[in-house]
Design an enzyme around this catalytic site. Structure first.
Site, PDB file in Angstrom:
ATOM      1  N   TYR A  70       0.849  -1.185   0.000  1.00 38.61           N
ATOM      2  CA  TYR A  70       0.000   0.000   0.000  1.00 38.61           C
ATOM      3  C   TYR A  70       0.888   1.241   0.000  1.00 38.61           C
ATOM      4  O   TYR A  70       1.989   1.225  -0.525  1.00 38.61           O
ATOM      5  CB  TYR A  70      -1.008  -0.034   1.161  1.00 38.61           C
ATOM      6  CG  TYR A  70      -2.186   0.847   0.844  1.00 38.61           C
ATOM      7  CD1 TYR A  70      -2.996   0.552  -0.248  1.00 38.61           C
ATOM      8  CD2 TYR A  70      -2.447   2.000   1.561  1.00 38.61           C
ATOM      9  CE1 TYR A  70      -4.033   1.388  -0.619  1.00 38.61           C
ATOM     10  CE2 TYR A  70      -3.495   2.835   1.207  1.00 38.61           C
ATOM     11  CZ  TYR A  70      -4.282   2.524   0.115  1.00 38.61           C
ATOM     12  OH  TYR A  70      -5.310   3.359  -0.249  1.00 38.61           O
ATOM     13  N   ARG A 109      -9.001  11.130  -7.847  1.00 37.12           N
ATOM     14  CA  ARG A 109      -8.080  11.762  -6.894  1.00 37.12           C
ATOM     15  C   ARG A 109      -7.309  10.658  -6.169  1.00 37.12           C
ATOM     16  O   ARG A 109      -7.563  10.354  -5.024  1.00 37.12           O
ATOM     17  CB  ARG A 109      -8.859  12.617  -5.891  1.00 37.12           C
ATOM     18  CG  ARG A 109      -7.973  13.544  -5.066  1.00 37.12           C
ATOM     19  CD  ARG A 109      -8.705  14.036  -3.839  1.00 37.12           C
ATOM     20  NE  ARG A 109      -9.077  12.959  -2.938  1.00 37.12           N
ATOM     21  CZ  ARG A 109      -8.242  12.418  -2.041  1.00 37.12           C
ATOM     22  NH1 ARG A 109      -7.003  12.845  -1.940  1.00 37.12           N
ATOM     23  NH2 ARG A 109      -8.662  11.447  -1.255  1.00 37.12           N
ATOM     24  N   LYS A 130      -6.447  -1.891  -0.865  1.00 36.43           N
ATOM     25  CA  LYS A 130      -7.282  -1.747   0.336  1.00 36.43           C
ATOM     26  C   LYS A 130      -7.881  -3.086   0.753  1.00 36.43           C
ATOM     27  O   LYS A 130      -7.909  -3.426   1.942  1.00 36.43           O
ATOM     28  CB  LYS A 130      -8.410  -0.744   0.079  1.00 36.43           C
ATOM     29  CG  LYS A 130      -7.965   0.696  -0.016  1.00 36.43           C
ATOM     30  CD  LYS A 130      -7.769   1.313   1.361  1.00 36.43           C
ATOM     31  CE  LYS A 130      -7.422   2.788   1.256  1.00 36.43           C
ATOM     32  NZ  LYS A 130      -7.270   3.449   2.538  1.00 36.43           N
ATOM     33  N   GLU A 148     -13.534   5.288  -2.298  1.00 35.08           N
ATOM     34  CA  GLU A 148     -12.094   5.511  -2.153  1.00 35.08           C
ATOM     35  C   GLU A 148     -11.580   6.450  -3.246  1.00 35.08           C
ATOM     36  O   GLU A 148     -11.803   6.215  -4.443  1.00 35.08           O
ATOM     37  CB  GLU A 148     -11.368   4.167  -2.248  1.00 35.08           C
ATOM     38  CG  GLU A 148      -9.953   4.199  -1.732  1.00 35.08           C
ATOM     39  CD  GLU A 148      -9.879   4.396  -0.229  1.00 35.08           C
ATOM     40  OE1 GLU A 148      -8.988   5.158   0.200  1.00 35.08           O
ATOM     41  OE2 GLU A 148     -10.674   3.799   0.506  1.00 35.08           O
ATOM     42  N   ASP A 149     -10.926   7.511  -2.827  1.00 38.82           N
ATOM     43  CA  ASP A 149     -10.221   8.429  -3.729  1.00 38.82           C
ATOM     44  C   ASP A 149     -11.118   9.041  -4.800  1.00 38.82           C
ATOM     45  O   ASP A 149     -10.719   9.173  -5.962  1.00 38.82           O
ATOM     46  CB  ASP A 149      -9.011   7.722  -4.360  1.00 38.82           C
ATOM     47  CG  ASP A 149      -7.878   7.563  -3.351  1.00 38.82           C
ATOM     48  OD1 ASP A 149      -8.022   8.056  -2.222  1.00 38.82           O
ATOM     49  OD2 ASP A 149      -6.851   6.941  -3.681  1.00 38.82           O
ATOM     50  N   ASP A 153     -13.486   6.219   3.157  1.00 33.33           N
ATOM     51  CA  ASP A 153     -12.244   6.116   3.929  1.00 33.33           C
ATOM     52  C   ASP A 153     -11.490   7.429   3.979  1.00 33.33           C
ATOM     53  O   ASP A 153     -10.858   7.753   4.980  1.00 33.33           O
ATOM     54  CB  ASP A 153     -11.362   5.016   3.335  1.00 33.33           C
ATOM     55  CG  ASP A 153     -10.184   4.684   4.228  1.00 33.33           C
ATOM     56  OD1 ASP A 153     -10.391   4.566   5.455  1.00 33.33           O
ATOM     57  OD2 ASP A 153      -9.059   4.550   3.718  1.00 33.33           O
ATOM     58  N   ASP A 154     -11.565   8.214   2.894  1.00 33.55           N
ATOM     59  CA  ASP A 154     -10.841   9.489   2.870  1.00 33.55           C
ATOM     60  C   ASP A 154     -11.440  10.494   3.844  1.00 33.55           C
ATOM     61  O   ASP A 154     -10.722  11.300   4.429  1.00 33.55           O
ATOM     62  CB  ASP A 154     -10.854  10.065   1.454  1.00 33.55           C
ATOM     63  CG  ASP A 154     -10.253   9.109   0.450  1.00 33.55           C
ATOM     64  OD1 ASP A 154      -9.069   8.782   0.591  1.00 33.55           O
ATOM     65  OD2 ASP A 154     -10.977   8.671  -0.461  1.00 33.55           O
ATOM     66  N   ASN A 178      -0.354  11.949   1.577  1.00 35.34           N
ATOM     67  CA  ASN A 178       0.310  10.822   0.924  1.00 35.34           C
ATOM     68  C   ASN A 178       0.466  11.102  -0.563  1.00 35.34           C
ATOM     69  O   ASN A 178      -0.285  11.898  -1.127  1.00 35.34           O
ATOM     70  CB  ASN A 178      -0.538   9.548   1.098  1.00 35.34           C
ATOM     71  CG  ASN A 178      -0.510   9.023   2.512  1.00 35.34           C
ATOM     72  OD1 ASN A 178       0.543   8.918   3.113  1.00 35.34           O
ATOM     73  ND2 ASN A 178      -1.671   8.686   3.037  1.00 35.34           N
TER      74      ASN A 178
END
Length: 603
Positions: A151, A204, A222, A294-295, A317-318, A459
C-alpha cells in the site's frame, strides 16, 4: 476421463492459464467430442485459420496443473506426498517438500533482494495471483515491513504505471460502455457472496491527481489489507473501478492506457452511472454489503456519502477513515501534551474531504465529552485552504463542506501568519502538497507550545507536508510527530525518536469487520467515535515513552479485533445490527471470524 456431449462440434484443449508455449502440456483429464473426423480437423486451435469463431471451453478441476494455477488452493512446494499422488501433481513439482514457514522465509529472502520498491510490489502482486494463502501469511507475519510495499507509498507509483503492470484482472471494471448493464457486469465476477466492495472512480488517487482507470491499484490494495489486517475472507471482497474517462492528458495520449480514452464525464451522465451501480450492488448482494468509497474528488466524495448513507451501508475512507485514525492519534497524544480535546486549538492546512472530515469528528468528540454547543466546539478548529484562512467573509464563495468552519476573523493569506495569529497547539496537514510545514512554521509552533503536535498526513511520502527529521530537528525534538506515510526513526543527539504513522489501515479493516460480523445495515457517526477510542486504547506505556501516539502494526490483528468489537457493540446499542443474538464476547467473536492463511490438508 471426462466426455462432453457429441452435440458440441468443437472442443478446445483444456485451458490451464498462461502456459509458456502453446500446446505445451495437456491436463490429466481428456476432453473428447464429436467424430474422429471432428477431432482430426478441429481439436487443435492452432490449425484454425482464425475466421471461424470457437467456444473457449474451460473445465476447472482441483487436480494437476489446474490446481497449481488456482491461487485459492495452490500450495506450491508445500503439497505433501499423499496430496501429490491424490491430485496428479507427481512430476509437476520438484521432489522437495517445503513447509509453509520455509516458503515464507524463502519468499521474504527473495523480496529483500529487490532494491526498487516497485519491484517488490510487483513480486507481491504476482504471489497474490499464484498462492493466496502464502501472500497473506507473509503480509500478516511481516506487516511492518511489507505494508508500505503493498500500500502507500509504493501503491501510488504502481497506480501511475498500472497500465504497464496489468497482467490479469484482480477487480471489476465498470465503464460508461456498461451503462444499462451494470447488474449483469457484477454477475460476471466469479464470487457471489460479496460482503465488502471498495470502489473508486480514479479522480483523486492519493496526492497524485486523476489516474482514471489506473486507480484500480487502490481498491485492490485496500481489500488486501481488509484480509491481512482485519481478517475479512478474500472471497467476499470485490475491488471495483468506475471508469468515466479522465482529465489526465498524458493518459489520454498514451497508446498503452487501459481505460476509456475520453474526457471525464460529469453531471447527469456521471450521476446516472453511479446510481445504477449502487442499485445493482444492493440488488445482487443485498442490504448488508459494505461499500467503501475511495479516492473520489472532493465534489463527488461528499455528495455520494450524503446521498447514499441513508439507503446503503457506505463508508468513505478518505473522509471518515482518515478522521477516525487522526482522532485516535489525538486522543492518545493527550497523554503526552496534556489536557482534553476541548482545551486545544486545531489548525488545518487543507480544507478538502480529509481535513473537514477530521474536523467534524473532532467536533463530535468534543460535543460528546463536554457541554459545549456545536458552534462552540467548531470554533476551536481553524482551516487554511489555497486562498488562506477560512473565514466568514469568504462564506458566499466557499463550498458547502467548508462553510461550518468559516469563523469570524480578519483574512489571513499564509500558513505561517495563521500559526502566529491563531496560536494552535495542534497542526494538521491534509493539503496533498509537500513541504508546506517549513522551518519557519515548525519553529513558530515550537515557540508557542512546549510540545507541539505536528501531523503531516498527506500521501504519498513525496507529498508529506514535512518529514519526521525536519519536524524533530526544527523543533529541537520538542514536537510530537505523526505522518500519513511511513518515516524511519530519527536519531538526534544520540537519542532515537520514532514517528507515528496515522495510517487508515489502523481503522478500516477492523471497522469493516465489525460491520460485517454484526450485520450492520447503516453506518452511524457513533461507530466512528467508537473506532477512534478503541484505537487510542491500544497505545502502550512503552509506546508513549518513545513519543509514539499509535500502536505498533505488529499487533494489528489484535487492534482490528478490538475495533471491530467496539463498532459492533455500538451497532447493537443503536439497533443497527441484524445478526442476532448478540455474542457475549465480541472481541473473541471477532477473532473467530478472521480468515486464516494457514494451508489446509487436501484429501
Amino acid at each position: 476421463m471426462l466426455t462432453a456431449s457429441s452435440s458440441f462440434k468443437r472442443i478446445n484443449s483444456l485451458l490451464l492459464g498462461a502456459l509458456g508455449n502453446r500446446g505445451e502440456r495437456k491436463s490429466n483429464l481428456s476432453m473428447m467430442a464429436g467424430s474422429k473426423e471432428d477431432d482430426n480437423n478441429t481439436a487443435n486451435d492452432d490449425d484454425d485459420d482464425g475466421d471461424q469463431p470457437l467456444t473457449p471451453w474451460i473445465v476447472s478441476v482441483a487436480s494437476g496443473q489446474t490446481l497449481l494455477r488456482s491461487p485459492q488452493h495452490n500450495k506450491g512446494l508445500a503439497f505433501t506426498e499423499i496430496e501429490r499422488d491424490a491430485h496428479y501433481l507427481r512430476g509437476l513439482l520438484p521432489p522437495t517438500i517445503f513447509s509453509q514457514e520455509l516458503q515464507e522465509k524463502r519468499t521474504l529472502h527473495i523480496l529483500r533482494q529487490y532494491q526498487v520498491p516497485l519491484h517488490r510490489y510487483i513480486a507481491m502482486m504476482d504471489l497474490q495471483e499464484t498462492n493466496e494463502k502464502l501472500f497473506y501469511k507473509l503480509l500478516i507475519d511481516n506487516v511492518e515491513e511489507l505494508l508500505p510495499v503493498v500500500y502507500t507509498p509504493v501503491v501510488g507509483e504502481a497506480c501511475q504505471k498500472y497500465g504497464m503492470l496489468f497482467r490479469r484482472p484482480q477487480g471489476l471494471y465498470i465503464s460508461l460502455k456498461d451503462k444499462g448493464k451494470t447488474s449483469e457486469v457484477l454477475k460476471n465476477w466469479p464470487e457471489k457472496n460479496i460482503q465488502v466492495i471498495v470502489v473508486t472512480d480514479g479522480e483523486r488517487i492519493l496526492g497524485l491527481g486523476d489516474l482514471g482507470c489506473q486507480g484500480m491499484g487502490i481498491p485492490i490494495g485496500k481489500l488486501s489489507l481488509y484480509t491481512a489486517l482485519g481478517g475479512v475472507h478474500p472471497s467476499v471482497c470485490l475491488p471495483v473501478t468506475i471508469d468515466v474517462g479522465t482529465k489526465n492528458e498524458a493518459l489520454l495520449n498514451d497508446e498503452f492506457y487501459i481505460g476509456l480514452k475520453q474526457k471525464r464525464a460529469t453531471g447527469e451522465e456521471y450521476d446516472d452511472l453511479l446510481d445504477e451501480f449502487m442499485t445493482a450492488v444492493k440488488k445482487n448482494y443485498g442490504e448488508k454489503v459494505l461499500i467503501q468509497f475511495e479516492d473520489f474528488a472532493n465534489h463527488n466524495a461528499f455528495d455520494l456519502l450524503v446521498k447514499y448513507r441513508t439507503s446503503h451501508l457506505v463508508f468513505n475512507d478518505d473522509i471518515q477513515g482518515t478522521a477516525c485514525v487522526v482522532l485516535g492519534g489525538l486522543l492518545s497524544a493527550l497523554k503526552l501534551i496534556g489536557g482534553t480535546l476541548a482545551d486545544h486549538t486545531f489548525l488545518f492546512l487543507g480544507a478538502g474531504e480529509a481535513g473537514t472530515g477530521i474536523a467534524e469528528l473532532i467536533s463530535l468528540e468534543i460535543l460528546k465529552k463536554t457541554k459545549l454547543t456545536v458552534e462552540e466546539s467548531r470554533k476551536k478548529i481553524w482551516l487554511v485552504d489555497s486562498k488562506g484562512l477560512v473565514v466568514s467573509t469568504r462564506k458566499d464563495s466557499l463550498q458547502s463542506f467548508k462553510q461550518p468552519w468559516a469563523h469570524d476573523h480578519e483574512p489571513i493569506t499564509g500558513l505561517l501568519e495563521a500559526v502566529k495569529v491563531i496560536k494552535p497547539t495542534i497542526l494538521i496537514g491534509t493539503s496533498g502538497v509537500g513541504k508546506q510545514f517549513t522551518k519557519e512554521v515548525i519553529e513558530a509552533m515550537s515557540s508557542i507550545n512546549a510540545k507541539p503536535l505536528i501531523m503531516a498526513l498527506s500521501n504519498p511520502t513525496s507529498q508529506s507536508e514535512c518529514t519526521a527529521e525536519e519536524a524533530y530537528t526544527w523543533s529541537n525534538v520538542h514536537a510530537i510527530f505523526a505522518s500519513g506515510s511511513p518515516f524511519d526513526p530519527v536519531t538526534y543527539d544520540g537519542k532515537e525518536f520514532v514517528p507515528g504513522q496515522a495510517n487508515n489501515a489502523y481503522i478500516f479493516p477492523g471497522f469493516g469487520l465489525g460491520l460485517i460480523m454484526c450485520g450492520a445495515i447503516r453506518v452511524h457517526d457513533e461507530f466512528l467515535l467508537a473506532a477512534a477510542e478503541a484505537l487510542a486504547s491500544q497505545v502502550t506505556e512503552e509506546d508513549y515513552a518513545k513519543g509514539i501516539v499509535y500502536p505498533r502494526f505488529k499487533n494489528i490483528r489484535k487492534i482490528s479485533a478490538t475495533i471491530a468489537a467496539k463498532v459492533a457493540a455500538r451497532a447493537y446499542e443503536f439497533g443497527l445490527a441484524s445478526n442476532l443474538p448478540r455474542p457475549s464476547n465480541l472481541v473473541k467473536f471477532a477473532e473467530s471470524c478472521m480468515y486464516s492463511p494457514k494451508y489446509r490438508n487436501y484429501r
